[in-house]
Write a protein that holds these residues in place. Structure first.
Motif, mmCIF file in Angstrom:
data_model
loop_
_atom_site.group_PDB
_atom_site.id
_atom_site.type_symbol
_atom_site.label_atom_id
_atom_site.label_comp_id
_atom_site.label_asym_id
_atom_site.label_seq_id
_atom_site.Cartn_x
_atom_site.Cartn_y
_atom_site.Cartn_z
ATOM 1 N N ILE A 65 38.070 37.589 -38.913
ATOM 2 C CA ILE A 65 37.509 38.394 -37.823
ATOM 3 C C ILE A 65 38.553 39.373 -37.293
ATOM 4 O O ILE A 65 38.271 40.563 -37.083
ATOM 5 C CB ILE A 65 36.963 37.479 -36.704
ATOM 6 C CG1 ILE A 65 35.748 36.699 -37.217
ATOM 7 C CG2 ILE A 65 36.598 38.288 -35.462
ATOM 8 C CD1 ILE A 65 35.306 35.568 -36.315
ATOM 9 N N ALA A 66 39.784 38.900 -37.099
ATOM 10 C CA ALA A 66 40.865 39.785 -36.656
ATOM 11 C C ALA A 66 41.122 40.881 -37.684
ATOM 12 O O ALA A 66 41.376 42.044 -37.333
ATOM 13 C CB ALA A 66 42.133 38.990 -36.393
ATOM 14 N N SER A 67 41.021 40.533 -38.954
ATOM 15 C CA SER A 67 41.200 41.507 -40.026
ATOM 16 C C SER A 67 40.134 42.595 -39.961
ATOM 17 O O SER A 67 40.423 43.783 -40.125
ATOM 18 C CB SER A 67 41.145 40.786 -41.382
ATOM 19 O OG SER A 67 41.171 41.685 -42.444
ATOM 20 N N VAL A 68 38.893 42.205 -39.693
ATOM 21 C CA VAL A 68 37.794 43.174 -39.588
ATOM 22 C C VAL A 68 37.994 44.087 -38.377
ATOM 23 O O VAL A 68 37.751 45.300 -38.453
ATOM 24 C CB VAL A 68 36.433 42.443 -39.542
ATOM 25 C CG1 VAL A 68 35.303 43.393 -39.195
ATOM 26 C CG2 VAL A 68 36.161 41.754 -40.868
ATOM 27 N N VAL A 69 38.463 43.521 -37.266
ATOM 28 C CA VAL A 69 38.736 44.338 -36.078
ATOM 29 C C VAL A 69 39.824 45.372 -36.384
ATOM 30 O O VAL A 69 39.694 46.551 -36.034
ATOM 31 C CB VAL A 69 39.128 43.448 -34.875
ATOM 32 C CG1 VAL A 69 39.683 44.277 -33.725
ATOM 33 C CG2 VAL A 69 37.940 42.627 -34.423
ATOM 34 N N ALA A 82 47.493 49.187 -38.075
ATOM 35 C CA ALA A 82 46.237 48.428 -38.155
ATOM 36 C C ALA A 82 45.910 48.048 -39.593
ATOM 37 O O ALA A 82 45.471 46.920 -39.862
ATOM 38 C CB ALA A 82 45.099 49.235 -37.540
ATOM 39 N N THR A 83 46.118 48.962 -40.515
ATOM 40 C CA THR A 83 45.823 48.679 -41.925
ATOM 41 C C THR A 83 46.754 47.606 -42.473
ATOM 42 O O THR A 83 46.323 46.711 -43.207
ATOM 43 C CB THR A 83 45.931 49.961 -42.769
ATOM 44 O OG1 THR A 83 45.017 50.923 -42.264
ATOM 45 C CG2 THR A 83 45.629 49.690 -44.230
ATOM 46 N N THR A 84 48.014 47.686 -42.100
ATOM 47 C CA THR A 84 48.982 46.695 -42.563
ATOM 48 C C THR A 84 48.630 45.305 -42.036
ATOM 49 O O THR A 84 48.610 44.329 -42.798
ATOM 50 C CB THR A 84 50.402 47.093 -42.124
ATOM 51 O OG1 THR A 84 50.711 48.365 -42.698
ATOM 52 C CG2 THR A 84 51.423 46.076 -42.560
ATOM 53 N N VAL A 85 48.355 45.212 -40.747
ATOM 54 C CA VAL A 85 47.983 43.922 -40.167
ATOM 55 C C VAL A 85 46.707 43.400 -40.820
ATOM 56 O O VAL A 85 46.601 42.222 -41.165
ATOM 57 C CB VAL A 85 47.830 44.041 -38.629
ATOM 58 C CG1 VAL A 85 47.210 42.789 -38.038
ATOM 59 C CG2 VAL A 85 49.173 44.319 -37.989
#
Length: 120
Positions: free
Chosen positions: A52-56, A12-15
């Motif tokens: 937004i995807a980054s925040v998720v 998740a952190t990498t993405v």
């Protein structure tokens, strides 16, 4: 179970980091720091699906980390999740097309060795 949480956190952190960097490269540098200009930039970024995807992804990573530190020692959790630095370096080179010099590759290799030591 701890290694599953580490994998979730690292993934998740990498993405999140790759999406965030990609979105900001598309948006460009923010040059004006007056309140009105910052508000406009924030509105644009808040509507950006990549941001937004980054925040998720950031939220997934955060809650997985909370779960990990509730079941494992912090001295394990923080170094183990550093594996993300290795993956991010690879993705920066091949997806974001960044120049990664030999010193950064060496640093990523050293981090990988440290994570490997944790698994013993």
């Amino acid at each position: 179970m701890n290694w599953v949480l580490v994998a979730i956190i690292v993934g998740a952190t990498t993405v999140k980091d790759v999406l965030h960097a990609s979105a900001m490269k598309r948006h460009g540098e923010i040059h004006e720091f007056r309140p009105g200009a910052l508000a406009r930039a924030l509105r644009l970024l808040a509507k950006n699906r990549i941001i937004i995807a980054s925040v998720v992804c950031s939220g997934v990573s955060f809650f997985a980390f909370l779960r990990l530190v509730s079941t494992a020692d912090l001295s394990f959790a923080v170094p183990a999740t550093a594996a993300g630095f290795v993956i991010e370096t690879i993705l920066a080179k091949y997806i974001l097309k960044e120049r990664v010099d030999p010193a950064r590759w060496m640093g990523a290799c050293l981090v990988a060795c440290g994570v490997a030591l944790l698994s013993l």
